[in-house]
Design a protein around this motif. Structure first.
Motif, mmCIF file in Angstrom:
data_model
loop_
_atom_site.group_PDB
_atom_site.id
_atom_site.type_symbol
_atom_site.label_atom_id
_atom_site.label_comp_id
_atom_site.label_asym_id
_atom_site.label_seq_id
_atom_site.Cartn_x
_atom_site.Cartn_y
_atom_site.Cartn_z
ATOM 1 N N ARG A 151 0.835 -1.205 0.000
ATOM 2 C CA ARG A 151 0.000 0.000 0.000
ATOM 3 C C ARG A 151 0.871 1.256 0.000
ATOM 4 O O ARG A 151 0.639 2.204 -0.764
ATOM 5 N N ALA A 152 1.881 1.283 0.857
ATOM 6 C CA ALA A 152 2.755 2.452 0.962
ATOM 7 C C ALA A 152 3.558 2.669 -0.317
ATOM 8 O O ALA A 152 3.683 3.802 -0.811
ATOM 9 N N VAL A 175 -8.192 -1.624 -4.626
ATOM 10 C CA VAL A 175 -7.540 -2.777 -5.261
ATOM 11 C C VAL A 175 -7.203 -3.834 -4.218
ATOM 12 O O VAL A 175 -7.436 -5.023 -4.415
ATOM 13 N N LEU A 176 -6.651 -3.400 -3.085
ATOM 14 C CA LEU A 176 -6.251 -4.344 -2.040
ATOM 15 C C LEU A 176 -7.452 -5.049 -1.411
ATOM 16 O O LEU A 176 -7.336 -6.162 -0.901
ATOM 17 N N ALA A 177 -8.617 -4.387 -1.462
ATOM 18 C CA ALA A 177 -9.811 -4.971 -0.859
ATOM 19 C C ALA A 177 -10.416 -6.076 -1.720
ATOM 20 O O ALA A 177 -11.180 -6.912 -1.242
ATOM 21 N N PRO A 186 0.394 -13.400 -6.040
ATOM 22 C CA PRO A 186 0.437 -12.455 -4.920
ATOM 23 C C PRO A 186 0.102 -11.041 -5.378
ATOM 24 O O PRO A 186 0.311 -10.696 -6.532
ATOM 25 N N ARG A 187 -0.408 -10.262 -4.468
ATOM 26 C CA ARG A 187 -0.692 -8.868 -4.801
ATOM 27 C C ARG A 187 0.593 -8.064 -4.624
ATOM 28 O O ARG A 187 0.767 -7.349 -3.653
ATOM 29 N N VAL A 192 -0.606 -4.317 -8.131
ATOM 30 C CA VAL A 192 -1.518 -3.349 -7.505
ATOM 31 C C VAL A 192 -1.415 -1.996 -8.188
ATOM 32 O O VAL A 192 -2.421 -1.310 -8.406
ATOM 33 N N LEU A 193 -0.205 -1.609 -8.566
ATOM 34 C CA LEU A 193 -0.012 -0.324 -9.228
ATOM 35 C C LEU A 193 -0.736 -0.282 -10.569
ATOM 36 O O LEU A 193 -1.402 0.706 -10.903
ATOM 37 N N ARG A 194 -0.637 -1.360 -11.333
ATOM 38 C CA ARG A 194 -1.325 -1.395 -12.625
ATOM 39 C C ARG A 194 -2.841 -1.298 -12.456
ATOM 40 O O ARG A 194 -3.523 -0.577 -13.184
ATOM 41 N N GLN A 195 -3.365 -2.037 -11.463
ATOM 42 C CA GLN A 195 -4.802 -2.011 -11.218
ATOM 43 C C GLN A 195 -5.261 -0.620 -10.757
ATOM 44 O O GLN A 195 -6.318 -0.127 -11.174
#
Length: 204
Positions: A151-152, A175-177, A186-187, A192-195
């Motif tokens: 996240r950070a 995205v993380l949710a 894995p996320r 995550v950045l692309r999403q």
């Protein structure tokens, strides 16, 4: 396409060497390290990439096919031309470049003249999966600490790309949710950045 040249080295300049092939002298642009390995009057073989433009045809030479492959990958990124791609390989050897991309090391990438923070982030987003992670093995279960780190990192990357802090945080949290779409994947930061970028792009 001219994929390699072999012949005597006729001359060596600051940014290129001239290699004779079949009676023709080919000017081949190369990194300082590659040029330092050549000797005038001796035979040399370089793996090459031919860049064709409306007003020019330019050869870029490399001592091994791995460097040429990375050169081609760099050219697929928006805003990266042949000169910056060659400068990247001049500053970072193939192994170091792969490591910087796999680890998301923007500090290392911004050592290259012409690549700023946003450019470095773009390189990581677009090439990280293509160069592959340097470590292998099956990822373990994701922990809350892992999620907070991702996240950070992603939020910081979005801020560097010019997005507002609140919008960036909301996109990353959304995205993380969500459940991971690909079983076993894995996320990681790049995913995550692309999403998040896709989500933010739809809102613009």
């Amino acid at each position: 396409m001219i994929s390699s040249v072999r012949g005597p080295v006729l001359s060596i300049a600051l940014d290129h060497a001239v290699i004779e092939v079949g009676g023709l002298g080919y000017a081949v642009l190369a990194t300082p390290t590659t040029l330092a390995s050549l000797r005038r009057g001796t035979e040399a073989m370089l793996h090459t990439a031919l860049i064709v433009r409306e007003d020019s045809m330019t050869l870029f030479g490399f001592t091994d096919p791995d460097a040429r492959q990375l050169f081609g990958l760099l050219l697929t990124v928006s805003g990266i031309g042949p000169k910056i791609a060659l400068a990247t390989l001049a500053v970072l050897e193939p192994d170091k470049l792969r490591a910087a991309l796999a680890e998301g090391n923007t500090s290392m990438l911004t050592q290259v003249p012409g690549i700023g923070r946003k450019g470095a982030e773009r390189l990581i987003i677009e090439l990280r999966d293509k160069v592959g992670a340097l470590t292998s093995g099956t990822p373990g279960p994701e922990t809350s600490a892992d999620a907070e780190l991702v996240r950070a990192q992603v939020t910081e990357a979005l801020l560097g790309l010019g997005f507002a802090a609140k919008a960036a945080e909301q996109a990353v949290d959304a995205v993380l949710a969500k459940a991971v779409p690909d079983p076993g994947r894995p996320r990681d930061t790049a995913f995550v950045l692309r999403q998040a970028l896709t989500s933010l792009g739809r809102k613009r």
